[in-house]
Structures are given as C-alpha cells and as structure tokens.
Motif scaffolding. Structure first.
Motif, PDB file in Angstrom:
ATOM      1  N   SER A   1       2.434   3.087  -2.569  1.00  0.00           N
ATOM      2  CA  SER A   1       1.447   2.284  -3.294  1.00  0.00           C
ATOM      3  C   SER A   1       1.642   2.403  -4.801  1.00  0.00           C
ATOM      4  CB  SER A   1       0.032   2.710  -2.938  1.00  0.00           C
ATOM      5  OG  SER A   1      -0.107   2.723  -1.544  1.00  0.00           O
ATOM      6  N   CYS A   2       1.966   3.613  -5.251  1.00  0.00           N
ATOM      7  CA  CYS A   2       2.247   3.784  -6.684  1.00  0.00           C
ATOM      8  C   CYS A   2       3.441   2.926  -7.087  1.00  0.00           C
ATOM      9  CB  CYS A   2       2.573   5.237  -6.998  1.00  0.00           C
ATOM     10  SG  CYS A   2       1.151   6.280  -6.986  1.00  0.00           S
ATOM     11  N   GLY A   3       4.437   2.895  -6.208  1.00  0.00           N
ATOM     12  CA  GLY A   3       5.631   2.094  -6.500  1.00  0.00           C
ATOM     13  C   GLY A   3       5.271   0.624  -6.663  1.00  0.00           C
ATOM     14  N   ILE A   4       4.427   0.121  -5.763  1.00  0.00           N
ATOM     15  CA  ILE A   4       4.009  -1.277  -5.855  1.00  0.00           C
ATOM     16  C   ILE A   4       3.281  -1.520  -7.169  1.00  0.00           C
ATOM     17  CG2 ILE A   4       2.504  -3.037  -4.871  1.00  0.00           C
ATOM     18  CD1 ILE A   4       3.110  -1.918  -2.144  1.00  0.00           C
ATOM     19  N   LEU A   5       2.341  -0.610  -7.478  1.00  0.00           N
ATOM     20  CA  LEU A   5       1.626  -0.731  -8.751  1.00  0.00           C
ATOM     21  C   LEU A   5       2.614  -0.744  -9.906  1.00  0.00           C
ATOM     22  CD1 LEU A   5      -1.478   1.605  -8.666  1.00  0.00           C
ATOM     23  CD2 LEU A   5      -1.394  -0.846  -9.097  1.00  0.00           C
TER      24      LEU A   5
ATOM     25  N   ALA B   1       0.207 -10.150  -2.991  1.00  0.00           N
ATOM     26  CA  ALA B   1       0.003  -9.612  -1.643  1.00  0.00           C
ATOM     27  C   ALA B   1       0.415  -8.145  -1.531  1.00  0.00           C
ATOM     28  CB  ALA B   1       0.749 -10.465  -0.623  1.00  0.00           C
ATOM     29  N   PRO B   2       1.531  -7.708  -2.162  1.00  0.00           N
ATOM     30  CA  PRO B   2       1.878  -6.282  -2.034  1.00  0.00           C
ATOM     31  C   PRO B   2       0.780  -5.366  -2.542  1.00  0.00           C
ATOM     32  CG  PRO B   2       3.750  -7.499  -2.865  1.00  0.00           C
ATOM     33  CD  PRO B   2       2.597  -8.455  -2.841  1.00  0.00           C
ATOM     34  N   LEU B   3       0.064  -5.782  -3.590  1.00  0.00           N
ATOM     35  CA  LEU B   3      -1.038  -4.957  -4.100  1.00  0.00           C
ATOM     36  C   LEU B   3      -2.139  -4.858  -3.056  1.00  0.00           C
ATOM     37  CD1 LEU B   3      -1.363  -6.207  -7.778  1.00  0.00           C
ATOM     38  CD2 LEU B   3      -0.653  -3.947  -7.024  1.00  0.00           C
ATOM     39  N   LYS B   4      -2.394  -6.013  -2.400  1.00  0.00           N
ATOM     40  CA  LYS B   4      -3.431  -6.011  -1.365  1.00  0.00           C
ATOM     41  C   LYS B   4      -3.000  -5.148  -0.201  1.00  0.00           C
ATOM     42  CE  LYS B   4      -5.301 -10.395  -2.678  1.00  0.00           C
ATOM     43  NZ  LYS B   4      -4.357 -11.483  -2.944  1.00  0.00           N
TER      44      LYS B   4
ATOM     45  N   ALA C   1      -1.318  -2.482  -0.335  1.00  0.00           N
ATOM     46  CA  ALA C   1      -1.599  -1.097  -0.697  1.00  0.00           C
ATOM     47  C   ALA C   1      -3.071  -0.781  -0.455  1.00  0.00           C
ATOM     48  CB  ALA C   1      -1.222  -0.854  -2.157  1.00  0.00           C
ATOM     49  N   SER C   2      -3.967  -1.701  -0.846  1.00  0.00           N
ATOM     50  CA  SER C   2      -5.395  -1.417  -0.625  1.00  0.00           C
ATOM     51  C   SER C   2      -5.718  -1.374   0.858  1.00  0.00           C
ATOM     52  CB  SER C   2      -6.299  -2.462  -1.285  1.00  0.00           C
ATOM     53  OG  SER C   2      -5.641  -3.154  -2.266  1.00  0.00           O
ATOM     54  N   VAL C   3      -5.151  -2.316   1.614  1.00  0.00           N
ATOM     55  CA  VAL C   3      -5.449  -2.360   3.046  1.00  0.00           C
ATOM     56  C   VAL C   3      -4.984  -1.075   3.722  1.00  0.00           C
ATOM     57  CG1 VAL C   3      -4.862  -3.515   5.206  1.00  0.00           C
ATOM     58  CG2 VAL C   3      -5.481  -4.865   3.211  1.00  0.00           C
ATOM     59  N   LEU C   4      -3.777  -0.618   3.368  1.00  0.00           N
ATOM     60  CA  LEU C   4      -3.268   0.632   3.945  1.00  0.00           C
ATOM     61  C   LEU C   4      -4.189   1.791   3.573  1.00  0.00           C
ATOM     62  CD1 LEU C   4       0.592   0.485   3.443  1.00  0.00           C
ATOM     63  CD2 LEU C   4      -0.654   0.678   5.583  1.00  0.00           C
ATOM     64  N   GLY C   5      -4.640   1.781   2.324  1.00  0.00           N
ATOM     65  CA  GLY C   5      -5.530   2.834   1.842  1.00  0.00           C
ATOM     66  C   GLY C   5      -6.808   2.879   2.658  1.00  0.00           C
ATOM     67  N   ILE C   6      -7.401   1.700   2.855  1.00  0.00           N
ATOM     68  CA  ILE C   6      -8.653   1.621   3.621  1.00  0.00           C
ATOM     69  C   ILE C   6      -8.425   2.101   5.059  1.00  0.00           C
ATOM     70  CG2 ILE C   6     -10.339   0.018   4.606  1.00  0.00           C
ATOM     71  CD1 ILE C   6      -9.962  -1.643   2.020  1.00  0.00           C
ATOM     72  N   PHE C   7      -7.344   1.626   5.647  1.00  0.00           N
ATOM     73  CA  PHE C   7      -7.029   1.977   7.026  1.00  0.00           C
ATOM     74  C   PHE C   7      -6.881   3.491   7.183  1.00  0.00           C
ATOM     75  CE2 PHE C   7      -3.643   2.879  10.145  1.00  0.00           C
ATOM     76  CZ  PHE C   7      -4.313   2.473  11.294  1.00  0.00           C
TER      77      PHE C   7
END
Ligand code: UDP
Ligand code: MG
Length: 317
Positions: free
Chosen positions: A280-284, A226-229, A231-237
């Motif tokens: 997001s980099c941190g999560i990755l 979920a944390p990876l998702k 990051a993507s959701v925040l990116g899209i937003f």
C-alpha cells in the motif's frame, strides 16, 4: 485550402527516415485539395537524424523540424509537434513506416464526413514479440476496467485530429503524458479505421520491455485511482478479519486458559500484514511521485534548434 500538419517523432531513425519521407511525399503529392506541412521532431537523436532533416528542410519549404536538447521521449515529441502545429488538421505518423502514410487519404475522408478525429488501429499484432503481445492485451483489459477512459486495444498514436481536438489535447499540459488516455479523455467524435500491422521498415524499436512496463504503470496511475482504493479495501478487509480473529483468541483464552504455542500463526500474520502495508505504501508512493513531478511543472520538452519561424518552447510562465 486547408492545411494538414504531418507530425513525425524521430529518435535515431537515420536507417529508415529516407524510406519514410519518400513514401509520405508520394502520398501527399497525390492529394491536391489540401496543403501539407511536415513537422519532424528530432527527439535528441545521437545519430545524424537531424542532419537528414535539415537536408529536407533546405530542399522543401514544407518541411519543418524541431530538434530537442536531449531525448525526452515520444510523448514529449508528439506534444511538441502538436503545440507547434498551425494547420487545420494534424496527423501523427511513426517514422518507421509502421503507420502507412497512405491512410492519410482515408483520414481526410473521415474529416470531411464531419468527424473530429480519425484513429487507425492495428488489426493484429502479428510480428510483435509474443510475450509483449500477451502483456499488452492484459494491460488494455485492466486499464479499461479500472479507469474512466476507454482505450481500445490496438489504438495507437496514429490519428488525425481537427483544430478543436488539437487545442484540447495541448491544453492538457501534464508533464507525465499518456497520450492514449488523453485522446480518449478529451472526447470528440472519433472514427476508427483498421490497418494491418507492418513490421518496422528498418532500424530497431526504441521500446524495451522494461520501458513498456513503466509506461503501462504510468497509463494506469494517470487515469485511474483504483490502486489507491484497492489499498483501502485491503486495509478494511484485513482489519475486519483481524478483529474477528481477536475476538476468537480472547474467547479461547478466557475459556481454556493461556495457550503458548502459536508461532506459525503469528509469523504468518506479521508477514502477511507487513506485505500488504508495504504494497500500500508503494501504491501511495507511485501517486506521490506523480504529484511531485507535476508540481515541479518542468517543461515537457526543450527545443535546441528549429527552422520554424517562431517555435514554441514549453516554458511555463
Ligand atoms: N520515438 C521517439 N522518441 C523515443 C522513442 C521513439 O521520438 O524516445 C519515435 C520513433 O522514432 C518512432 C516512434 O517514436 O518514430 C515509434 O517508436 P518505435 O518504432 O521504436 O516504437 P514501436 O513501434 O516499437 O512501438
Ligand atoms: Mg515502430
């Protein structure tokens, strides 16, 4: 007669080990329908824990011990115990008497009823530090929401399992172990029983707040992406809102010409987007680190000495 292995991880427990052994010994002496074997796992203690264990082993042939080459952590100790267990059932007990050995009776009863596993949950967290309780609660709520496994609050490592489940658990040979998740992930029919929280009989907890925090992070990343998702959701937003803002700026420029002031909005945006990017980099990074550690495939534990006939190390190939 069916055999029950009692797996006990011990790390610097010389203050409480004798109390524990006496209590557990009393309990198993009262049960005649099963045979018992202790598998003590000395997790690289720096005190004389291993000497105490050797003393028991000399005196009683149902006492086995494994001593690690260094401290590998409780997860590794439990894994080593399970891997070296040969019984029909195995139960894991803390050596500080926080897991009352008398519950073994109830657990055996559950096994007879046909359950594969019997897990004893702490009914309350009385006696634990308040702050720790608070964060533990939050952790369980979060992890249950975002991960595919279900971990009831208070469910610990205090459980009895049958051979089928033991084999399933040791088949999950990931290096970064989070047993609460693993137990739940493998499934099987589990009976939940409750027990009152008791304070450590002697000695000190081996968990600092920081260690627990890292453990909690491990729990989340081990069983959820979920944390990876996120990051993507925040990116899209952020991309979407930036696009809308861009149209607004272009339109404004066309309509009312170039407008120089805007320092505040620019700096705010840079900081905001920069923050999200680093986050997001941190999560990755967390997940990449996990992959890195798993790919190395290092042994989960290394045995320095043991009185088991053919002790199983964890050397892969
Ligand atoms: N333990 C271990 N290795 C470690 C830390 C703890 O084998 O690195 C063992 C410890 O000896 C005890 C059990 O794990 O039998 C639970 O530890 P502790 O009581 O310190 O944890 P708490 O009950 O405070 O969660
Ligand atoms: Mg304890």
């Amino acid at each position: 007669m069916k055999k029950v292995d009692i797996i006990v991880p011990c790390f610097n427990e010389n203050q409480v080990l004798e109390l524990f052994f006496n209590e557990a010994y009393k309990v198993i002496s009262g049960i005649n329908d099963y045979s018992f074997e202790f598998i003590f796992v000395d997790d690289g203690s720096s005190d004389n824990t291993v000497d105490i264990l050797k003393g028991y082993a000399k005196k009683y042939d149902f006492v086995k011990y494994i001593s690690f080459s260094r401290n590998f952590g409780k997860e590794s100790a439990m894994y080593a115990g399970l891997k070296n267990s040969t019984g029909d059932f195995a139960v894991m007990l803390d050596s500080d008497l926080q897991h009352p050995p008398k519950l073994i009776l109830d657990m055996l009863k559950a096994m007879e009823e046909g359950y594969d596993c019997c897990s004893a949950n702490r009914a309350t967290r009385d006696g634990d530090p308040k702050l720790r309780t608070f964060f533990t609660r939050r952790f369980y709520r979060l992890v249950n929401r975002i991960s595919e496994v279900d971990m009831p609050d208070g469910a610990g490592d205090f459980r009895m399992m049958n051979r089928k489940m033991i084999n399933a658990v040791i088949a999950m040979s990931e290096v970064q172990r989070f047993s609460k998740g693993i137990f739940s992930w493998v499934g099987f029919k589990t009976k939940w029983i409750k027990f009152e929280n008791v304070e450590r009989a002697a000695g000190e907890t081996k968990w600092s707040f920081w260690k627990l925090f890292k453990y909690a992070l491990d729990g989340i990343t081990a069983f959820s992406t979920a944390p990876l998702k996120l990051a993507s959701v925040l990116g899209i937003f952020i991309s979407f809102s930036s696009f809308v803002y861009l149209i607004y700026i272009v339109a404004k420029t066309i309509i009312s010409g170039v407008d120089l002031p805007g320092y505040a909005s620019i700096i705010t945006l840079i900081l905001f987007v920069g923050g999200i990017t680093i986050f997001s980099c941190g999560i990755l990074g967390e997940y990449v680190a996990k992959i890195y550690m798993e790919v190395k495939n290092r042994p989960i534990y290394i045995i320095r000495e043991s009185n088991l006939e053919n002790e199983k190390n964890d050397y892969k190939k």
